[in-house]
Design a protein around this motif. Structure first.
Motif, PDB file in Angstrom:
ATOM      1  N   ILE A 102      12.897  63.633  37.255  1.00 14.61           N
ATOM      2  CA  ILE A 102      11.687  63.923  38.027  1.00 14.61           C
ATOM      3  C   ILE A 102      11.192  65.330  37.736  1.00 14.61           C
ATOM      4  N   ASN A 103      12.141  66.241  37.598  1.00 19.07           N
ATOM      5  CA  ASN A 103      11.872  67.641  37.276  1.00 19.07           C
ATOM      6  C   ASN A 103      11.119  68.390  38.368  1.00 19.07           C
ATOM      7  N   ALA A 104      11.296  67.953  39.605  1.00 15.65           N
ATOM      8  CA  ALA A 104      10.698  68.665  40.732  1.00 15.65           C
ATOM      9  C   ALA A 104      11.574  69.864  41.090  1.00 15.65           C
ATOM     10  N   PRO A 105      10.973  70.925  41.601  1.00 12.63           N
ATOM     11  CA  PRO A 105      11.771  72.095  41.967  1.00 12.63           C
ATOM     12  C   PRO A 105      12.738  71.787  43.118  1.00 12.63           C
ATOM     13  N   ILE A 106      14.026  71.988  42.859  1.00 10.29           N
ATOM     14  CA  ILE A 106      15.056  71.691  43.858  1.00 10.29           C
ATOM     15  C   ILE A 106      14.932  72.666  45.025  1.00 10.29           C
ATOM     16  N   ASP A 107      15.110  72.136  46.216  1.00  7.24           N
ATOM     17  CA  ASP A 107      15.045  72.869  47.481  1.00  7.24           C
ATOM     18  C   ASP A 107      13.651  73.389  47.800  1.00  7.24           C
ATOM     19  N   LYS A 108      12.667  72.920  47.042  1.00  8.50           N
ATOM     20  CA  LYS A 108      11.284  73.236  47.371  1.00  8.50           C
ATOM     21  C   LYS A 108      10.499  71.933  47.546  1.00  8.50           C
ATOM     22  N   ALA A 109      10.484  71.094  46.501  1.00 12.51           N
ATOM     23  CA  ALA A 109       9.745  69.835  46.564  1.00 12.51           C
ATOM     24  C   ALA A 109      10.665  68.625  46.653  1.00 12.51           C
ATOM     25  N   ILE A 110      11.948  68.848  46.419  1.00 14.09           N
ATOM     26  CA  ILE A 110      12.918  67.759  46.481  1.00 14.09           C
ATOM     27  C   ILE A 110      14.288  68.370  46.774  1.00 14.09           C
ATOM     28  N   LEU A 111      15.120  67.593  47.401  1.00 15.99           N
ATOM     29  CA  LEU A 111      16.490  68.028  47.654  1.00 15.99           C
ATOM     30  C   LEU A 111      17.407  67.216  46.757  1.00 15.99           C
ATOM     31  N   ALA A 112      18.446  67.857  46.248  1.00 18.63           N
ATOM     32  CA  ALA A 112      19.378  67.179  45.351  1.00 18.63           C
ATOM     33  C   ALA A 112      20.802  67.441  45.824  1.00 18.63           C
ATOM     34  N   ALA A 113      21.646  66.432  45.645  1.00 19.06           N
ATOM     35  CA  ALA A 113      23.045  66.538  46.042  1.00 19.06           C
ATOM     36  C   ALA A 113      23.893  65.702  45.098  1.00 19.06           C
ATOM     37  N   THR A 114      25.194  65.971  45.110  1.00 19.85           N
ATOM     38  CA  THR A 114      26.110  65.169  44.299  1.00 19.85           C
ATOM     39  C   THR A 114      27.214  64.549  45.140  1.00 19.85           C
ATOM     40  N   GLU A 115      27.638  65.247  46.157  1.00 26.31           N
ATOM     41  CA  GLU A 115      28.744  64.771  46.996  1.00 26.31           C
ATOM     42  C   GLU A 115      28.221  64.274  48.342  1.00 26.31           C
ATOM     43  N   PRO A 116      28.926  63.315  48.945  1.00 25.97           N
ATOM     44  CA  PRO A 116      28.495  62.805  50.257  1.00 25.97           C
ATOM     45  C   PRO A 116      28.287  63.906  51.301  1.00 25.97           C
ATOM     46  N   ALA A 117      29.143  64.914  51.305  1.00 28.48           N
ATOM     47  CA  ALA A 117      28.995  66.007  52.276  1.00 28.48           C
ATOM     48  C   ALA A 117      27.684  66.760  52.066  1.00 28.48           C
ATOM     49  N   GLU A 118      27.274  66.929  50.808  1.00 28.88           N
ATOM     50  CA  GLU A 118      26.002  67.600  50.519  1.00 28.88           C
ATOM     51  C   GLU A 118      24.823  66.780  51.038  1.00 28.88           C
ATOM     52  N   TYR A 119      24.882  65.461  50.812  1.00 34.72           N
ATOM     53  CA  TYR A 119      23.823  64.597  51.331  1.00 34.72           C
ATOM     54  C   TYR A 119      23.752  64.722  52.847  1.00 34.72           C
ATOM     55  N   SER A 120      24.904  64.681  53.492  1.00 33.80           N
ATOM     56  CA  SER A 120      24.949  64.782  54.958  1.00 33.80           C
ATOM     57  C   SER A 120      24.345  66.088  55.445  1.00 33.80           C
ATOM     58  N   GLU A 121      24.703  67.189  54.819  1.00 33.32           N
ATOM     59  CA  GLU A 121      24.167  68.494  55.206  1.00 33.32           C
ATOM     60  C   GLU A 121      22.647  68.513  55.089  1.00 33.32           C
ATOM     61  N   LYS A 122      22.158  67.984  54.008  1.00 32.40           N
ATOM     62  CA  LYS A 122      20.709  67.998  53.780  1.00 32.40           C
ATOM     63  C   LYS A 122      19.979  67.073  54.757  1.00 32.40           C
ATOM     64  N   ILE A 123      20.562  65.938  55.043  1.00 34.05           N
ATOM     65  CA  ILE A 123      19.962  65.016  56.018  1.00 34.05           C
ATOM     66  C   ILE A 123      19.915  65.669  57.390  1.00 34.05           C
ATOM     67  N   ILE A 124      21.010  66.290  57.795  1.00 38.53           N
ATOM     68  CA  ILE A 124      21.057  66.950  59.098  1.00 38.53           C
ATOM     69  C   ILE A 124      20.033  68.078  59.167  1.00 38.53           C
ATOM     70  N   LYS A 125      19.925  68.857  58.095  1.00 35.54           N
ATOM     71  CA  LYS A 125      18.940  69.943  58.054  1.00 35.54           C
ATOM     72  C   LYS A 125      17.523  69.389  58.228  1.00 35.54           C
ATOM     73  N   LEU A 126      17.208  68.288  57.540  1.00 36.75           N
ATOM     74  CA  LEU A 126      15.871  67.692  57.658  1.00 36.75           C
ATOM     75  C   LEU A 126      15.612  67.156  59.065  1.00 36.75           C
ATOM     76  N   LEU A 127      16.629  66.592  59.675  1.00 32.00           N
ATOM     77  CA  LEU A 127      16.468  66.014  61.014  1.00 32.00           C
ATOM     78  C   LEU A 127      16.403  67.063  62.114  1.00 32.00           C
ATOM     79  N   THR A 128      16.988  68.223  61.880  1.00 27.61           N
ATOM     80  CA  THR A 128      17.056  69.241  62.930  1.00 27.61           C
ATOM     81  C   THR A 128      16.058  70.378  62.750  1.00 27.61           C
ATOM     82  N   ASP A 129      15.440  70.472  61.589  1.00 22.88           N
ATOM     83  CA  ASP A 129      14.495  71.559  61.320  1.00 22.88           C
ATOM     84  C   ASP A 129      13.165  70.958  60.862  1.00 22.88           C
ATOM     85  N   GLU A 130      12.308  70.720  61.829  1.00 17.28           N
ATOM     86  CA  GLU A 130      11.038  70.045  61.552  1.00 17.28           C
ATOM     87  C   GLU A 130      10.160  70.837  60.586  1.00 17.28           C
ATOM     88  N   ASP A 131      10.143  72.153  60.717  1.00 16.68           N
ATOM     89  CA  ASP A 131       9.334  72.979  59.812  1.00 16.68           C
ATOM     90  C   ASP A 131       9.837  72.866  58.374  1.00 16.68           C
TER      91      ASP A 131
END
Length: 75
Positions: free
Chosen positions: A14-43
């Motif tokens: 995709i080549n989108a900028p990571i942590d700006k236009a898209i989030l990327a992860a490799t491990e389940p814990a990383e996915y979980s952290e990013k999901i929680i961040k999205l759910l708890t930080d509306e801005d």
């Protein structure tokens, strides 16, 4: 748009900028952290969504793709 989390490998296609236009992860814990961040930080979620929409329009809109194709065909 919706904020997206993808694998590191998929992001390379995709080549989108990571942590700006898209989030990327490799491990389940990383996915979980990013999901929680999205759910708890509306801005933060809105920021990722807005940047993603701009990225897609700038890079994958039909007019953009056809313009690139025309340049290849004409050269």
């Amino acid at each position: 748009g919706l904020p997206c989390i993808t694998s590191q490998l998929s992001q390379k296609g995709i080549n989108a900028p990571i942590d700006k236009a898209i989030l990327a992860a490799t491990e389940p814990a990383e996915y979980s952290e990013k999901i929680i961040k999205l759910l708890t930080d509306e801005d933060y979620a809105k920021s990722i969504s807005s940047a993603a929409l701009i990225f897609v329009k700038d890079n994958y809109d039909w007019e953009v793709i056809l313009s690139k194709l025309n340049k290849v065909v004409e050269s």
